[in-house]
Write a protein that holds these residues in place. Structure first.
Motif, PDB file in Angstrom:
ATOM      1  N   ARG A 162      35.649  37.361  45.613  1.00 48.26           N
ATOM      2  CA  ARG A 162      34.669  38.099  44.809  1.00 48.26           C
ATOM      3  C   ARG A 162      35.028  39.573  44.804  1.00 48.26           C
ATOM      4  O   ARG A 162      35.422  40.139  45.833  1.00 48.26           O
ATOM      5  CB  ARG A 162      33.264  37.902  45.382  1.00 48.26           C
TER       6      ARG A 162
ATOM      7  N   ASP B 112      33.874  43.554  42.792  1.00 48.28           N
ATOM      8  CA  ASP B 112      32.916  44.276  41.953  1.00 48.28           C
ATOM      9  C   ASP B 112      33.600  44.797  40.700  1.00 48.28           C
ATOM     10  O   ASP B 112      34.806  45.069  40.688  1.00 48.28           O
ATOM     11  CB  ASP B 112      32.316  45.454  42.728  1.00 48.28           C
TER      12      ASP B 112
ATOM     13  N   THR C 221      33.340  36.467  40.387  1.00 45.22           N
ATOM     14  CA  THR C 221      33.581  35.510  41.462  1.00 45.22           C
ATOM     15  C   THR C 221      34.570  34.444  41.012  1.00 45.22           C
ATOM     16  O   THR C 221      34.450  33.918  39.899  1.00 45.22           O
ATOM     17  CB  THR C 221      32.272  34.823  41.884  1.00 45.22           C
TER      18      THR C 221
ATOM     19  N   LYS D 280      29.673  41.875  38.988  1.00 40.34           N
ATOM     20  CA  LYS D 280      30.576  41.234  39.949  1.00 40.34           C
ATOM     21  C   LYS D 280      31.311  40.075  39.283  1.00 40.34           C
ATOM     22  O   LYS D 280      30.831  39.487  38.307  1.00 40.34           O
ATOM     23  CB  LYS D 280      29.804  40.747  41.169  1.00 40.34           C
TER      24      LYS D 280
END
Length: 307
Positions: free
Chosen positions: A247, A249, A240, A238
């Motif tokens: 956020r 993936d 962020t 992930k």
């Protein structure tokens, strides 16, 4: 101006702002400083021509209708009185020149309307002494001449404005072509020379240049992740954007995308199982998507303990 030209001017405006803000970088570089000054002259000329191209003409069109209606409103009874005069005197020559219905009068072209009005005025002036009983006087002739003068002025103003727009449009396109060529072959190359010493300045400059293309991207920030040691794709984890609440993936193909991402200075936190968490400072400029190639360092394997 069309949308493409507006984007082009927006780009030039943004480029000028970047150059002004970073003028200290090339202040002692006489050739580049001269090129920037030349670009400013081109840009100023384009904006001036753009204003002429976009000069409003609606008011002249509205006035045209009002002034034409006013002219016809005074012209028709005037010509009708001349018809009565011609009939009473059996003057077929005058009758042929002035006999016209109001609907036909309203449908005349501008040039024919002007010609017809001038003809009525001349006939009235030539026969003024005999027209007293037909409500045509020197004052009524002057009034009709005034209305005709207003119509002529409006028509001249419209023709001048349309010609000015046409001339400005050609000059704009010629100068736009000249400016584009100058940027591509001269100024862009000069600014590129500062990439090593002032990368932020160069990136910001070329981001501003991209505005003119009006390119729509499916993302504003994208990254591609690989293993630092072997170059293999890292297909999980992930990303962020700290302090932004964003956020995403990491895809199996090793990419991450933020469709919408604010400009300015930010920091990404990149996490993937088996790799050290990486913090990446980024700077995104307006009008240009940001693309990153990032390598992650694998965590060392733990040695098994003997029992």
């Amino acid at each position: 101006m069309n949308t493409t030209d507006k984007l082009k001017l927006d780009s030039y405006q943004e480029v000028e702002q970047v150059l002004d803000k970073n003028s200290g970088i090339y202040e002692s570089d006489a050739p580049t400083k001269g090129e920037v000054a030349k670009f400013t002259v081109y840009k100023t000329g384009l904006f001036a021509l753009g204003e002429k191209m976009d000069a409003p003409a609606e008011w002249l069109v509205v006035n045209k209708k009002e002034i034409k209606n006013k002219l016809i409103a005074s012209l028709f009874p005037f010509s009708n009185n001349l018809v009565c005069f011609a009939n009473s005197n059996g003057n077929t020559s005058i009758l042929e020149q002035v006999d016209i219905s109001k609907s036909v009068l309203a449908a005349l072209s501008e040039l024919n309307l002007i010609q017809y009005t001038e003809s009525c005025i001349k006939i009235a002036q030539d026969n003024l002494a005999q027209l007293t009983d037909y409500a045509i006087t020197q004052e009524s002739i002057i009034s009709l001449q005034t209305d005709l003068g207003d119509f002529l002025k409006n028509r001249t103003d419209r023709l001048i404005l349309m010609e000015d727009k046409k001339t400005s449009n050609k000059a704009f396109n010629d100068l736009k072509k000249k400016t584009n060529q100058f940027l591509k072959t001269v100024l862009d190359r000069s600014i590129e020379r500062y990439r090593q010493s002032h990368p932020d300045f160069v990136n910001h400059y070329f981001a501003a240049r991209q505005t003119a293309k009006g390119i729509q991207h499916p993302y504003e920030l994208m990254g591609y992740l690989t293993d630092e040691a072997n170059g293999q794709v890292i297909g999980e984890g992930k990303v962020t954007a700290e302090k932004l609440g964003l956020r995403v993936d990491i895809s199996p193909g090793g990419t991450f995308r933020f469709k919408s991402f604010p400009t300015g200075d930010h920091r990404l936190k990149i996490e993937s199982i088996g790799y050290k968490t990486l913090y990446v400072p980024i700077r995104r400029f307006q009008s240009k998507p940001c693309k990153l190639n990032i390598s992650l360092q694998a965590l060392p394997l733990l040695e098994p303990h003997e029992v």
